[in-house]
Design an enzyme around this catalytic site. Structure first.
Site, short mmCIF file in Angstrom:
data_model
loop_
_atom_site.label_atom_id
_atom_site.label_comp_id
_atom_site.label_asym_id
_atom_site.label_seq_id
_atom_site.Cartn_x
_atom_site.Cartn_y
_atom_site.Cartn_z
CB ILE A 1 40.92 35.21 39.86
CG1 ILE A 1 39.72 35.85 40.54
CG2 ILE A 1 41.89 36.27 39.37
CD1 ILE A 1 40.08 36.70 41.75
N GLY A 2 38.54 32.83 38.85
CA GLY A 2 37.84 31.65 39.34
C GLY A 2 36.41 31.56 38.85
N GLY B 1 32.52 29.65 40.05
CA GLY B 1 31.80 28.97 41.13
C GLY B 1 30.34 28.84 40.79
CB ALA B 2 27.53 27.34 42.73
N GLY C 1 28.83 32.22 40.03
CA GLY C 1 29.19 32.89 38.78
C GLY C 1 30.69 32.95 38.60
CB VAL D 1 35.67 35.05 40.95
CG1 VAL D 1 36.27 36.03 41.95
CG2 VAL D 1 34.61 34.19 41.62
CG ASP E 1 29.30 24.15 47.58
OD1 ASP E 1 29.69 22.95 47.63
OD2 ASP E 1 29.41 24.86 46.57
#
Length: 678
Positions: free
Chosen positions: A364-365, A367-368, A370, A372, A484
């Site tokens: 589902i996503g 990011g920095a 890892g 998700v 961030d």
């Protein structure tokens, strides 16, 4: 005998002992003492509560009227009933508190000491004392002693300076006027309270004094049997609330103890032996000196010495075989003590099953930290978000120590950490699942599909984000700098409330790196000029990022965008500031709102965004000031008509591609640049 078989034999042996002589399981008396609150160890703060200078504040410390509710809870559940002996515990607690008010004409609403089966007790502001949800009166179960500073006829209060016993309702069972003992709860003086419940007498007593000496007679005494309420574990703590006031509720010390449980004793042998029993001593055998018996004695002696020696040797072998694996397991489990205050530990198998083996369909996503995944837990029927690290985490000890601090953060606008897992060389974090996804998805991708975020939701997001950053910057025991803040790290719950995610994690990955590599901790377009120059994050760099996010929320534009016609990149802060310079700031509002917004709120948010995104960090407001402005509790800051100019001579080898955006194609070669803000 192989080590594994030997282990089975030993386990069977000890299991047999447990069957023959089972241990006596009994509840134990509990006690703890906080002479002051140096840290939040063993405590959880909820709502607006905070720790400062060794004192816990339960409501906001503001000079202007506000509505607030906060709670502090002791982390471990307290047993009040022992099923083995059918015994209910008595308890005693004492604490020192003060209720201050900067404005003598302002009042309300008070604080309470409570016992609750729920460790997430947080009610509404106002007369609800942070105990009860205003829309769900029966949701929270509790036993509470209220120290009420406001006359609320809705709850049949006798006056605005009373103590009362409440059970599952704010209509007190019995109350007493604090002035009958010469105590003014709102005096601002330090007051010590003692609460004693004696189960054998079925009596609860409350004592109050300005001194540290317990009075002889109680202020409030109630004949009541609480044993029916003590059949389950209870959490203990304090709550307080205000509504349109400046009342501040402080707890300076706290001690608590239960009594009445018998100590655990070993079970006696089932022989009925009286004191008059006669002990018969068996005759002592006379040794036989025959050669045959002599050989038998030697064999017996050999077996007597060799048997235990062999047994010990087998244990040594088994220990050597297990030592290596034990060290590996110990590394994974050594940090458990650091996280005992909140989240639970998940097994790798459990998380793998919940994510269908970390299948791509569950992503589902990214990011920095890892990838998700959406996780369905079949046993509980719940949904969570699982972050799977893509980093090796060589500094695991440092990382987990910092993670324990993050795990203690409690705020309604944070994505709450639910648990973790360290197995198979991976670090997995389990968070609440946010049904409305991230803010950037709703602002951009969903808008293209005709789903526009409404203005009331946008304003509420700005307020919620300001609230949680105020908490992280100024109300935590250890200040947390996010580093961030961007729309993709702001999640939306079912009611479109902002929930800040990935908090604190970015900074953990960049220890001992150069200023160039520190830039990877943030995202271009959201980074403050001084952070680009020096690579050092402060609370003011978070304020800058917040300002950019606010402008995004109002304008529906990314921080850096390519012009519709042409290749020139447009900076959102510059674009809004130019409109403001020409007296047309309201024109920056997102066209997709179709004029359905409050123009005064539009102007306020845009000016707050520009003041936060001021190139001069000294001119940026604190997040507390921003929060007060958005709640109409402080005057807006004056924003200069022309954007201030700062010049840094930088030797950072940044490319235009790095500075402009993520993933934008740009063919300008890397060069030594001068970062100029104008």
């Amino acid at each position: 005998m192989p080590p594994r078989k030997l282990l089975l034999v030993l386990i069977s042996f000890f299991a047999l002992l447990q069957i023959l002589h089972p241990p006596l399981i009994s509840a134990e008396n509990i006690s703890f003492n906080f002479p002051s609150f140096a840290t939040l160890r063993n405590l959880t703060l909820l709502g607006d509560s905070f720790l400062r200078n060794g004192v816990i504040g339960l409501t906001r410390d503001l000079t202007v009227p506000s509505s607030s509710a906060g709670t502090v809870i002791y982390n471990d559940p307290i047993p009040f009933f022992d099923p083995e002996t059918n015994t209910t515990a008595s308890f005693s607690t004492s604490f020192s508190f003060s209720i201050n008010n900067l404005n003598p004409t302002s009042f309300g609403d008070g604080l309470s000491f409570f016992l609750s089966p729920d460790n997430q007790t947080l009610g509404s502001p106002g007369g609800y004392l942070g105990l009860v949800n205003s829309s769900q009166f029966t949701k929270n179960k509790f036993i509470a002693i209220e120290f009420d500073t406001r006359l609320d006829l809705h709850f049949n209060d006798p006056n605005g300076n009373h103590v009362g016993l409440d059970i599952d309702s704010l209509n007190s069972i019995k109350t007493a006027d604090a002035m009958s003992k010469g105590i003014d709860l709102k005096s601002g003086n330090l007051i010590t309270a003692w609460i004693d419940y004696k189960n054998e007498e079925e009596k609860l007593m409350v004592f109050l004094s300005y001194s540290s000496f317990k009075p002889e007679s109680p202020l409030l005494m109630v004949d009541i049997d609480l044993s029916d309420y003590f059949k389950e574990f209870k959490y203990v703590g304090f709550s307080a609330s205000t509504e349109g006031g400046t009342e501040l509720h402080l707890i300076e010390s706290w001690s608590f103890q239960t009594s009445g449980f018998l100590p655990v004793r070993p079970r006696n042998h089932p022989h009925n032996v009286s004191d008059s029993s006669v002990i018969i001593t068996p005759p002592i055998p006379v040794p036989d000196s025959s050669p045959k018996n002599s050989r038998h004695r030697k064999i017996g002696l050999g077996l007597g010495i060799g048997g235990p020696a062999f047994f010990c040797a087998v244990l040594v072998v088994f220990g050597c075989v297990s030592a290596r694996k034990w060290k590996e397991i110990k590394k994974e489990k050594s940090f458990n003590a650091e996280l005992v205050t909140g989240p639970r530990q998940f097994s790798y198998r459990e998380l793998k099953s919940a994510t269908k083996g970390f299948h791509s369909s569950r992503i589902i996503g990214h990011g920095a930290f890892g990838t998700v995944y959406k996780a369905f837990f079949m046993t509980s029927g719940t949904i969570s978000a699982v972050k799977r690290s893509k980093h090796s985490h060589e500094g695991k000890t440092e990382f987990l120590a910092e993670l324990s601090t993050i795990a203690c953060l409690r705020h309604k606008n944070l994505v709450q950490l639910q648990g973790w897992c360290v197995e198979k060389g991976e670090l997995l974090l389990v968070y609440e699942f946010m049904p409305n996804g991230s803010l950037d998805t709703l602002l951009y991708q969903e808008s293209e599909r005709g789903r526009t975020l409404k203005w009331p939701h946008r304003y509420n997001i700005a307020v919620g984000l300001a609230s949680v950053l105020t908490y992280m910057h100024q109300e935590c025991e250890q200040q947390v700098i996010h580093r961030d803040i961007k729309t993709s790290n702001i999640m939306l719950d079912a009611n479109y409330n902002a929930r800040l995610g990935d908090f604190g994690l970015a900074r953990l990955m960049d220890h001992d790196k150069s200023p160039v590599s520190t830039l990877t901790a943030g995202t271009m377009g959201y980074l403050a000029p001084e952070y680009l120059q020096y690579g050092k994050a402060t609370e003011k760099t978070d304020v800058f990022s917040y300002g950019v996010v606010i402008l995004e929320v109002v304008c529906g534009r990314r921080p850096i965008e390519r012009e519709t016609e042409g290749q020139r990149m447009v900076n959102l802060v510059d674009w809004v500031w130019r409109l403001y310079s020409h007296g047309k700031i309201a024109e920056a509002a997102d066209e997709r709102l179709n004029g359905k917004f409050n123009e005064e709120e539009i102007r306020k948010l845009l000016l707050v965004g520009l003041s936060c995104a001021n190139p001069d960090e000294a001119e940026r407001p604190s997040m507390r000031r921003v929060f007060q402005i958005l709640n109409n509790e402080a005057e807006p800051m004056v924003v200069p008509k022309v954007k201030p100019t700062l010049t840094f001579s930088s030797s950072l080898p940044l490319s235009i591609e790095d500075i402009v955006s993520d993933g934008e194609e740009c063919h300008t070669p890397e060069s030594m640049v001068e970062i100029r803000v104008d």
